[in-house]
Enzyme design. Structure first.
Site, short mmCIF file in Angstrom:
data_model
loop_
_atom_site.label_atom_id
_atom_site.label_comp_id
_atom_site.label_asym_id
_atom_site.label_seq_id
_atom_site.Cartn_x
_atom_site.Cartn_y
_atom_site.Cartn_z
N ASP B 14 9.57 47.98 27.43
CA ASP B 14 8.63 48.50 26.86
C ASP B 14 8.74 49.88 27.53
O ASP B 14 8.31 50.32 28.64
CB ASP B 14 7.38 48.01 26.78
CG ASP B 14 6.44 48.51 25.80
OD1 ASP B 14 6.70 49.40 25.17
OD2 ASP B 14 5.45 47.87 25.80
N ASP B 15 9.16 51.09 26.71
CA ASP B 15 9.08 52.43 27.23
C ASP B 15 10.16 52.89 28.53
O ASP B 15 10.12 53.87 28.83
CB ASP B 15 7.81 52.88 27.70
CG ASP B 15 6.65 53.16 26.33
OD1 ASP B 15 6.98 52.64 25.31
OD2 ASP B 15 5.66 53.35 26.99
N CYS B 54 6.34 51.80 19.54
CA CYS B 54 6.29 50.25 19.72
C CYS B 54 6.39 49.31 18.52
O CYS B 54 7.31 48.81 18.15
CB CYS B 54 5.14 49.90 20.53
SG CYS B 54 5.32 48.10 21.05
N ARG B 58 9.69 47.21 17.17
CA ARG B 58 9.73 45.63 17.26
C ARG B 58 9.92 45.04 15.96
O ARG B 58 10.66 44.21 15.81
CB ARG B 58 8.42 44.93 17.77
CG ARG B 58 8.39 45.51 19.55
CD ARG B 58 7.00 45.21 19.99
NE ARG B 58 7.20 46.42 21.06
CZ ARG B 58 7.64 46.05 22.44
NH1 ARG B 58 7.72 44.54 22.58
NH2 ARG B 58 7.92 46.68 23.47
N LYS B 111 5.27 40.97 25.25
CA LYS B 111 4.15 41.77 24.21
C LYS B 111 4.80 41.58 22.73
O LYS B 111 6.02 41.51 22.50
CB LYS B 111 4.80 43.36 24.56
CG LYS B 111 3.96 44.20 23.72
CD LYS B 111 4.05 45.43 24.16
CE LYS B 111 3.62 46.74 23.27
NZ LYS B 111 3.67 47.80 23.88
N HIS B 113 2.89 42.61 19.38
CA HIS B 113 2.44 44.05 18.87
C HIS B 113 3.08 43.85 17.41
O HIS B 113 3.16 45.13 16.83
CB HIS B 113 3.09 45.11 19.69
CG HIS B 113 2.10 46.30 19.63
ND1 HIS B 113 2.38 47.66 20.15
CD2 HIS B 113 1.04 46.49 19.00
CE1 HIS B 113 1.36 48.38 19.85
NE2 HIS B 113 0.66 47.68 19.34
N SER B 136 -0.24 46.41 23.31
CA SER B 136 0.13 47.25 24.32
C SER B 136 -0.82 46.74 25.54
O SER B 136 -2.13 46.61 25.42
CB SER B 136 0.19 48.80 24.02
OG SER B 136 1.24 48.87 23.10
N HIS B 210 5.80 50.20 30.01
CA HIS B 210 4.61 50.73 29.54
C HIS B 210 3.52 51.14 30.67
O HIS B 210 3.14 50.03 31.19
CB HIS B 210 4.23 49.69 28.45
CG HIS B 210 3.31 50.59 27.30
ND1 HIS B 210 1.96 51.19 27.57
CD2 HIS B 210 3.36 51.06 26.11
CE1 HIS B 210 1.45 51.51 26.75
NE2 HIS B 210 2.31 51.53 25.59
N ASP B 262 12.33 49.43 23.82
CA ASP B 262 11.87 49.55 22.46
C ASP B 262 11.84 50.99 22.07
O ASP B 262 11.71 51.34 20.81
CB ASP B 262 10.30 49.02 22.29
CG ASP B 262 9.45 49.68 22.99
OD1 ASP B 262 9.71 50.22 24.19
OD2 ASP B 262 8.25 49.41 22.61
N ASN B 263 11.84 52.01 22.98
CA ASN B 263 11.90 53.33 22.64
C ASN B 263 11.96 54.07 24.04
O ASN B 263 12.24 53.50 24.95
CB ASN B 263 10.73 53.86 21.89
CG ASN B 263 9.31 53.36 22.40
OD1 ASN B 263 8.49 52.58 21.71
ND2 ASN B 263 9.17 53.75 23.72
N LYS B 283 9.69 59.40 24.29
CA LYS B 283 9.00 58.47 23.33
C LYS B 283 7.88 59.15 22.24
O LYS B 283 7.31 60.17 22.77
CB LYS B 283 7.97 57.49 24.18
CG LYS B 283 6.96 56.75 23.25
CD LYS B 283 6.24 55.79 24.25
CE LYS B 283 4.93 55.25 23.38
NZ LYS B 283 4.35 54.22 24.43
#
Lengths: 448, 448
Positions: B14-15, B54, B58, B111, B113, B136, B210, B262-263, B283
């Site tokens: 994540d991130d 996010c 996903r 996660k 989301h 998140s 994240h 994810d990004n 991001k």
């Protein structure tokens, strides 16, 4: 079996950026030979050239001394030019000179840029022979253009009347830069074959990817990155040829190969310049993008495979490391700024990890690094037209381990670090004797 | 021996930024397990998440569809929040749903989301079980602070009242985020052990790096990069644990492991956010730094070792690739935007290298990429406070193969490429049916 006096091959690229090799994260430049060299050897992630431009960087590599000491850096002229009168002072001791006393054969191949008048050329600096261009490949420009960058976008060899020399003779002019990387490689391989039975030192200083960019037919149009990528891929090929030759001759266990760059990428030249990756700025600047470079060392007989070294090291360390390995005495009548990296090569922690590293631009000290910390006393961007000069008082403080892109000044949180780094600079300055400026005199008659 | 229906382990950070792994060039974050995964497998250098934030990213990964189609992207709310009413529509088909029909056991860990109300949770989207946080890790902030970023610099678990769920039950609140990566890993390993004799699918979606950043004691203070590096090094360790388990169970030749993010990195959070390396921005932006991510696939039984793939691919490709390998039919009643990457995994050139890839931010199409070319119709920086929105008419044209940092607009040189890309967008728009916005309704009662 590693012999007691190993061979040395020092490969020095010109203006190659920190982010320009596959193993340093470039997405489209393919460098399988250098990537493999890293996998089989040691890759440094915080390795510095000793200056952000060519001449002082080369002087530092070959002498192990900050260029301010030899006078090979200047606030008047950034590098040597065809009308420069001087070069590396005779009293400086190069790696080649130190190794000569140990019975090494040596050759300088490629770009020299430490003085093109006879007394400064490689054969007067300890090398047995020389083949290459005496200064940058964009000097001696003869084509006229209203836009100074225009000739670079579609370069032709006749736009630059660059001399190619063998020892002290000009043997080709303009140098055919399209085949130059291939010919440098052939020279290096021939030299290695001839000297396989005695200790040798090859200094292979590619004149590319400094602009103007040229590549041989075999590499033209090969890289998705364009001409710049073609050039890097040819240098990668060249490195693979050297390593293949060492293996073929079965001397890979007694030969240390080091690949580095002389400074960061020349961002002024758009896609004809390289990338500093995640680092800030490029060639000409004391931000890390100007001076932190790729550095890979390979020596199957001695360097454990696959190590990534994150402590600070620099081109200044090559001189004392090579001398120690060759059994040569490091001169004691002068200050040598580098440190012996042999423990690091052998897989130990760097005993000099906390040694300060000084960032000079010309004759002025812009910044100092010690451990993770870098204090900027002056900053100057070389990025494109933005050359704004700033005094930093109080200095900027960067934690480069945590903030490799130099975005966050943490000076206010760490006054004790500022004090420590300021004291390091004061101590350095107190002992510093700057050599007479060797770059300022530009009254000489250029090479015929 | 590779079974006819291999296992799948999809690891989604994540991130995590493009430049944050050793093998992608980070100088101080050490990721030996991911580096080795790349050496033994395939590493993608131009791999995109399908959205720069996010929730839509996903949704795209699990359905193989641009989030504009499912309605899981919005101009009103960038992602789902605790007061959001909706989630992934029931009619969307997730990888887990498609694999269920093929007899796969599946688990979602980490996660989610994609909706935290019961009907949207993993067990209603094809997964047999779930363990993780539903949105998140910075939502449900309960600490008050005049400076909104202050709680992040010295994070404590009690500052965020984030629920940890097992299936549809909240089992811990606040989630102990210090141990969460370790516990996710233990869950994944236990699931793999239990299901070693049947085909399985593990979706391991780390809730870190994240912000707020947390790490277990074993990793605290370990990385020179600081807390962010500690977190990445724990995720690297986790990946190594998964791979070691597959080897121990001798099912590595029948298991495809894919690691992605994810990004891009959340640059707003200084050194608590990651690095996009040489890419532009991060991001939230449709500059490449917002959407191009690390991606490594590993499958000793099928993927040749050490390949670097430079053609464009994306998270959208995971759905059709996994379905093809599992022998599942790709749905024909809807548009699937991804392509089957199996030929690429097996060492062939990407047959979809020239397929267009669309960069959406919210419900608006900002850019399109095809082959080396990317046309920006709108740009918006997410870097720090600079969120300036610009319409680009004529569009900016970037050759990303040659200019990975998106510095040089070459639109004037290539009107035919602009025309081609504009036509691709027109064709895409003509067939596009945007799903009803699932993120806009924020009138729900948060989880107790």
């Amino acid at each position: 079996m590693a012999s007691e006096t190993p061979n040395f091959v020092v490969i020095f690229a010109d203006d190659l950026g920190y982010g320009d090799l596959g193993v340093y994260g470039h997405p489209t430049i393919r460098t399988p030979n250098l990537d493999r060299m890293a996998t089989e050897g040691i890759r440094f992630t915080q390795f510095y050239a000793a200056a952000p431009v060519c001449t002082p960087s080369r002087a530092a590599l070959l002498t192990g001394r900050l260029p301010i000491r030899s006078g090979m850096t200047s606030d008047v002229a950034r590098v040597l030019f065809p009308d420069s009168a001087n070069g590396l002072p005779a009293e400086e001791i190069t790696i080649a000179e130190a190794l000569k006393d140990q019975g090494y054969a040596s050759v300088a191949i490629g770009k020299w840029h430490l003085g093109h008048h006879p007394e400064f050329l490689p054969h007067n600096n300890g090398f047995d022979s020389y083949f290459g261009i005496p200064y940058s490949n964009d000097m001696d420009q003869v084509v006229e253009s209203a836009d100074p960058r225009q000739p670079f976008w579609e370069p032709r060899i006749e736009y630059w009347n660059v001399p190619l020399m063998r020892d002290a003779e000009v043997v080709e002019r303009p140098a055919d830069q399209r085949t130059i990387t291939r010919r440098y490689t052939e020279e290096a391989i021939a030299f290695i074959r001839e000297n396989r039975d005695e200790p040798f030192f090859v200094y292979l200083a590619h004149s590319l990817p400094h602009v103007p960019l040229f590549t041989s037919e075999a590499f033209a149009g090969r890289s998705a990155r364009g001409l710049y990528g073609d050039v890097i891929e040819e240098i990668d090929w060249s490195t693979g040829q050297v390593i293949d030759t060492l293996r073929e001759l079965e001397i890979e266990d007694e030969t240390l190969v080091i690949f580095m760059s002389d400074n960061g990428p020349w961002l002024l030249f758009d896609t004809h310049g390289g990338s500093a990756g995640l680092l800030r700025d490029g060639k000409g600047s004391t931000w890390d993008g100007g001076m932190r470079v790729p550095a890979i060392a390979w020596w199957p007989g001695r360097i454990p495979a696959g190590r990534v070294e994150t402590d600070v090291a620099s081109t200044l360390d090559v001189f004392p490391t090579v001398l120690a390995l060759a059994g040569a005495e490091v001169p004691t009548d002068r200050i040598i700024d580098g440190n012996n990296l042999l423990p690091v090569l052998e897989g130990e922690a760097n005993p000099h990890a906390e040694a300060p590293f000084f960032f000079y631009r010309g004759q002025r000290l812009y910044a100092v690094r010690k451990g993770p910390w870098k204090a900027h006393f002056m900053t100057e961007s070389a990025y494109k037209a933005d050359t704004e000069y700033m005094e930093q008082d109080p200095p900027l403080l960067i934690n480069l381990d945590a903030d490799p892109s130099e975005q966050y000044d943490v000076a206010h949180e760490h006054p004790e670090i500022i004090a420590e780094l300021t004291a390091e600079v004061a101590e350095h300055r107190a002992s510093l004797v700057a050599g007479p400026d060797q770059l300022a005199d530009r009254t000489a008659r250029p090479l015929d």
